[in-house]
Design a protein around this motif. Structure first.
Motif, PDB file in Angstrom:
ATOM      1  N   VAL A 160      21.566  -0.225  -0.934  1.00 21.45           N
ATOM      2  CA  VAL A 160      20.631  -0.713   0.073  1.00 21.45           C
ATOM      3  C   VAL A 160      19.295   0.011   0.009  1.00 21.45           C
ATOM      4  O   VAL A 160      18.233  -0.614  -0.160  1.00 21.45           O
ATOM      5  N   LEU A 161      19.297   1.334   0.161  1.00 20.42           N
ATOM      6  CA  LEU A 161      18.036   2.080   0.219  1.00 20.42           C
ATOM      7  C   LEU A 161      17.232   1.990  -1.080  1.00 20.42           C
ATOM      8  O   LEU A 161      16.026   1.723  -1.028  1.00 20.42           O
ATOM      9  N   PRO A 162      17.829   2.208  -2.253  1.00 17.56           N
ATOM     10  CA  PRO A 162      17.025   2.060  -3.475  1.00 17.56           C
ATOM     11  C   PRO A 162      16.527   0.645  -3.701  1.00 17.56           C
ATOM     12  O   PRO A 162      15.403   0.453  -4.182  1.00 17.56           O
ATOM     13  N   ALA A 163      17.323  -0.367  -3.347  1.00 17.23           N
ATOM     14  CA  ALA A 163      16.881  -1.746  -3.533  1.00 17.23           C
ATOM     15  C   ALA A 163      15.728  -2.092  -2.602  1.00 17.23           C
ATOM     16  O   ALA A 163      14.768  -2.756  -3.012  1.00 17.23           O
ATOM     17  N   VAL A 164      15.792  -1.635  -1.359  1.00 16.48           N
ATOM     18  CA  VAL A 164      14.693  -1.868  -0.423  1.00 16.48           C
ATOM     19  C   VAL A 164      13.429  -1.161  -0.905  1.00 16.48           C
ATOM     20  O   VAL A 164      12.324  -1.718  -0.862  1.00 16.48           O
TER      21      VAL A 164
ATOM     22  N   ALA B 138       0.805  -1.218   0.000  1.00 18.73           N
ATOM     23  CA  ALA B 138       0.000   0.000   0.000  1.00 18.73           C
ATOM     24  C   ALA B 138       0.840   1.272   0.000  1.00 18.73           C
ATOM     25  O   ALA B 138       0.377   2.322  -0.454  1.00 18.73           O
ATOM     26  N   VAL B 139       2.059   1.205   0.494  1.00 19.27           N
ATOM     27  CA  VAL B 139       2.893   2.405   0.613  1.00 19.27           C
ATOM     28  C   VAL B 139       3.410   2.814  -0.767  1.00 19.27           C
ATOM     29  O   VAL B 139       4.008   2.000  -1.472  1.00 19.27           O
ATOM     30  N   PRO B 140       3.202   4.057  -1.185  1.00 16.49           N
ATOM     31  CA  PRO B 140       3.733   4.520  -2.477  1.00 16.49           C
ATOM     32  C   PRO B 140       5.257   4.466  -2.510  1.00 16.49           C
ATOM     33  O   PRO B 140       5.924   4.732  -1.498  1.00 16.49           O
ATOM     34  N   VAL B 141       5.795   4.137  -3.666  1.00 13.12           N
ATOM     35  CA  VAL B 141       7.238   3.982  -3.800  1.00 13.12           C
ATOM     36  C   VAL B 141       7.968   5.283  -3.496  1.00 13.12           C
ATOM     37  O   VAL B 141       8.977   5.295  -2.773  1.00 13.12           O
TER      38      VAL B 141
ATOM     39  N   THR C  14      12.014   1.169 -12.081  1.00  9.30           N
ATOM     40  CA  THR C  14      13.231   1.892 -11.705  1.00  9.30           C
ATOM     41  C   THR C  14      13.129   3.382 -12.019  1.00  9.30           C
ATOM     42  O   THR C  14      13.967   4.164 -11.555  1.00  9.30           O
ATOM     43  N   VAL C  15      12.105   3.774 -12.800  1.00  3.66           N
ATOM     44  CA  VAL C  15      11.965   5.188 -13.173  1.00  3.66           C
ATOM     45  C   VAL C  15      11.907   6.071 -11.931  1.00  3.66           C
ATOM     46  O   VAL C  15      12.689   7.025 -11.786  1.00  3.66           O
ATOM     47  N   LEU C  16      10.997   5.755 -11.013  1.00  2.00           N
ATOM     48  CA  LEU C  16      10.853   6.563  -9.801  1.00  2.00           C
ATOM     49  C   LEU C  16      12.048   6.398  -8.869  1.00  2.00           C
ATOM     50  O   LEU C  16      12.553   7.376  -8.308  1.00  2.00           O
ATOM     51  N   VAL C  17      12.488   5.162  -8.681  1.00  3.02           N
ATOM     52  CA  VAL C  17      13.549   4.889  -7.703  1.00  3.02           C
ATOM     53  C   VAL C  17      14.850   5.574  -8.114  1.00  3.02           C
ATOM     54  O   VAL C  17      15.536   6.190  -7.277  1.00  3.02           O
ATOM     55  N   GLU C  18      15.197   5.474  -9.381  1.00  6.67           N
ATOM     56  CA  GLU C  18      16.443   6.104  -9.835  1.00  6.67           C
ATOM     57  C   GLU C  18      16.354   7.631  -9.764  1.00  6.67           C
ATOM     58  O   GLU C  18      17.356   8.305  -9.496  1.00  6.67           O
ATOM     59  N   ALA C  19      15.162   8.154  -9.981  1.00  7.06           N
ATOM     60  CA  ALA C  19      14.999   9.607  -9.861  1.00  7.06           C
ATOM     61  C   ALA C  19      15.146  10.061  -8.408  1.00  7.06           C
ATOM     62  O   ALA C  19      15.772  11.083  -8.124  1.00  7.06           O
ATOM     63  N   ILE C  20      14.574   9.297  -7.474  1.00  5.38           N
ATOM     64  CA  ILE C  20      14.630   9.668  -6.061  1.00  5.38           C
ATOM     65  C   ILE C  20      16.050   9.593  -5.519  1.00  5.38           C
ATOM     66  O   ILE C  20      16.509  10.485  -4.792  1.00  5.38           O
ATOM     67  N   PHE C  21      16.771   8.540  -5.897  1.00  8.39           N
ATOM     68  CA  PHE C  21      18.097   8.307  -5.317  1.00  8.39           C
ATOM     69  C   PHE C  21      19.237   8.787  -6.214  1.00  8.39           C
ATOM     70  O   PHE C  21      20.407   8.505  -5.920  1.00  8.39           O
ATOM     71  N   GLY C  22      18.923   9.498  -7.286  1.00  4.08           N
ATOM     72  CA  GLY C  22      19.961  10.085  -8.121  1.00  4.08           C
ATOM     73  C   GLY C  22      20.873   9.068  -8.766  1.00  4.08           C
ATOM     74  O   GLY C  22      22.089   9.303  -8.886  1.00  4.08           O
ATOM     75  N   ARG C  23      20.317   7.945  -9.201  1.00  6.83           N
ATOM     76  CA  ARG C  23      21.100   6.894  -9.836  1.00  6.83           C
ATOM     77  C   ARG C  23      20.928   6.971 -11.349  1.00  6.83           C
ATOM     78  O   ARG C  23      19.862   7.330 -11.860  1.00  6.83           O
TER      79      ARG C  23
ATOM     80  N   MET D 141      11.116   8.606   2.831  1.00  4.53           N
ATOM     81  CA  MET D 141      11.172   8.321   4.267  1.00  4.53           C
ATOM     82  C   MET D 141      12.456   7.568   4.632  1.00  4.53           C
ATOM     83  O   MET D 141      13.073   7.829   5.674  1.00  4.53           O
ATOM     84  N   LEU D 142      12.856   6.638   3.795  1.00  4.59           N
ATOM     85  CA  LEU D 142      14.103   5.909   4.053  1.00  4.59           C
ATOM     86  C   LEU D 142      15.298   6.860   3.993  1.00  4.59           C
ATOM     87  O   LEU D 142      16.234   6.738   4.799  1.00  4.59           O
ATOM     88  N   GLN D 143      15.268   7.770   3.040  1.00  4.62           N
ATOM     89  CA  GLN D 143      16.340   8.762   2.973  1.00  4.62           C
ATOM     90  C   GLN D 143      16.364   9.633   4.230  1.00  4.62           C
ATOM     91  O   GLN D 143      17.440   9.922   4.776  1.00  4.62           O
TER      92      GLN D 143
END
Length: 347
Positions: free
Chosen positions: A202-206, A141-144, A274-283, A150-152
Motif C-alpha cells: 500500500v504505502l510504496p504503491a501510493v 509537486a511533492v518529492p517522492v 522504483t529506485v527511490l521507492v524501493e530504497a525507502i521501503f526496503g523492497r 511522511m507516509l511511513q
C-alpha cells in the motif's frame, strides 16, 4: 492493421538499436575501470590486464562495439561484479518484484486519476474542479522521497496501520512461482500471506503513484472537457439519455484515447522511478538492484538495468499505439484509407 504494426515494429527495432549504441557509449564515458572492478580492488596490474583481455576491453572500439552487439543479440548483458552472476539472471530475478509494485501503483493511478479527471471536467469552473486541480498539483509537486517518509511516519510509525518496510512479515513464506509475492501467495492459497503482501504494497504503491496521478487526471480533464462540448454529446443528451450514460459511455471512451498514451508511457516511467521507492521501503527489485550496482561501480549491472527499462518503454509504445487504434475508430478508418490508397497507386 498489419502494415501499421509492421511499421511500429521496424521503428521499435531502430529505437532499440539506438539504445544499444547509447549503452555502449556509457561503457566508454562512465567513470571507473570495468576491468579493475571485475578483477577486484587488490588485483595486480597483470591480473587487471588479463581481465581486460578476457572482456575484450583491450580491442579497438569498433571491435568492442561489434562484440557488444553480438552479446546483446544472444541475451548476454555481461556478468555482475557484485553478484558474480550473469546480469540477465539478476534482472530476471529482480524484475517481478518491481513489476508487482508498478502494477499496484498503476491500479491506484487509474482508480484515482480517471474518476477525478472526469468529475473535474463535469464540474469545471466550480469549487470541485478547483479542488481537484489543487490536489493534482500538490501530488506532482511533492518529492517522492519526502512523501514516502511522511507516509511511513504517519501510517506505520504513529497510527501503526500499515507495515513500515519490506515485502512480507517476518515468518511468512510463500513458494516462488512468479516472483511477485502477492500473486505467489494467491496461487499457493496462502490467504494470510496474500493479505500481508497487499498491506506491504500500500504505502510504496501510493508513494509511486502520487506524481503520476496528477498527470493522468489533468489529461483526462482536458480531454473530457473537449469531449463533453462535442456535437454527438449534445445529440445524446437531446435523445433523453441519462447524464451518467452520456458521460461514461459516450464521453469517457473518447476521452481515454489521449490518457491511454500517458498511462502506457507511465509504466516505463514508474519502473524507472522504483529506485527511490524501493530504497525507502526496503523492497527488493530492479530499482534496489540498480542502486547497489551504482554504489558497487558495477558497470554491466547498471547498463543491463538501463537496457531493460528501455525495452519496457519501447514495448509499451507499441502497446499504446494498438490500444489507441482500438479505442479510436477514426484512426482505424485512417489506416484503412491509407492502405486502400497504396493499393490504388500500385494498381
Amino acid at each position: 492493421m498489419g502494415r501499421f504494426l509492421l511499421r511500429r515494429l521496424v521503428t521499435s527495432v531502430v529505437v532499440l538499436a539506438g539504445l544499444a549504441v547509447v549503452t555502449f557509449l556509457m561503457t566508454q564515458v562512465l567513470p571507473g575501470d570495468p576491468a579493475r572492478a571485475a578483477a577486484g580492488r587488490n588485483a595486480t596490474a597483470e591480473q587487471v590486464a588479463a581481465v581486460r583481455a578476457r572482456l575484450g576491453l583491450d580491442q579497438p572500439l569498433p571491435d568492442q562495439f561489434s562484440g557488444y552487439l553480438g552479446r546483446l543479440l544472444h541475451g548476454d548483458l555481461g556478468t555482475s561484479v557484485f553478484t558474480q552472476r550473469p546480469v540477465l539472471d539478476d534482472v530476471a530475478a529482480m524484475l517481478p518484484a518491481s513489476v508487482e509494485l508498478v502494477l499496484a501503483a498503476m491500479a491506484i493511478n487509474i482508480a484515482v486519476a480517471v474518476p477525478l479527471g472526469v468529475y473535474a471536467a463535469y464540474r469545471r469552473g466550480r469549487a470541485a474542479d478547483v479542488a481537484a486541480r489543487l490536489i493534482t498539483l500538490l501530488g506532482a509537486a511533492v518529492p517522492v522521497f519526502w512523501l514516502g517518509l511522511m507516509l511511513q511516519l504517519v501510517f506505520a510509525a504513529q497510527l501503526r496501520l500499515l507495515p513500515l518496510t519490506g515485502q512480507l512479515a517476518f515468518g511468512q513464506q510463500v513458494p516462488e512461482i512468479t516472483g511477485m509475492i502477492s500473486l505467489d501467495a494467491l496461487l499457493s492459497g496462502n490467504w494470510t500471506a496474500f493479505g500481508d503482501a497487499l498491506l506491504h504494497l500500500v504505502l510504496p504503491a501510493v508513494t509511486l503513484a502520487a506524481a503520476f496521478v496528477a498527470v493522468v487526471a489533468r489529461t483526462v480533464r482536458s480531454s473530457m472537457i473537449a469531449t463533453l462540448d462535442s456535437d454527438y454529446i449534445t445529440l445524446a443528451r437531446a435523445t433523453g439519455a441519462s447524464e451518467l450514460r452520456v458521460v461514461v459511455r459516450h464521453g469517457l471512451r473518447n476521452a481515454l484515447v489521449p490518457a491511454s498514451t500517458i498511462l502506457g508511457m507511465q509504466l516505463g516511467w514508474m519502473l524507472g522511478s522504483t529506485v527511490l521507492v524501493e530504497a525507502i521501503f526496503g523492497r527488493t527489485g530492479i530499482g534496489a538492484y540498480a542502486v547497489t550496482a551504482v554504489l558497487q561501480n558495477d558497470l554491466y549491472a547498471v547498463i543491463g538495468t538501463v537496457l531493460v527499462i528501455g525495452v519496457v518503454f519501447v514495448v509499451m509504445n507499441v502497446v499504446v499505439d494498438l490500444v489507441q487504434l482500438w479505442l479510436n475508430p477514426r484512426l482505424r478508418k485512417a489506416a484503412g484509407r491509407e492502405r486502400r490508397a497504396e493499393i490504388a497507386v500500385r494498381a
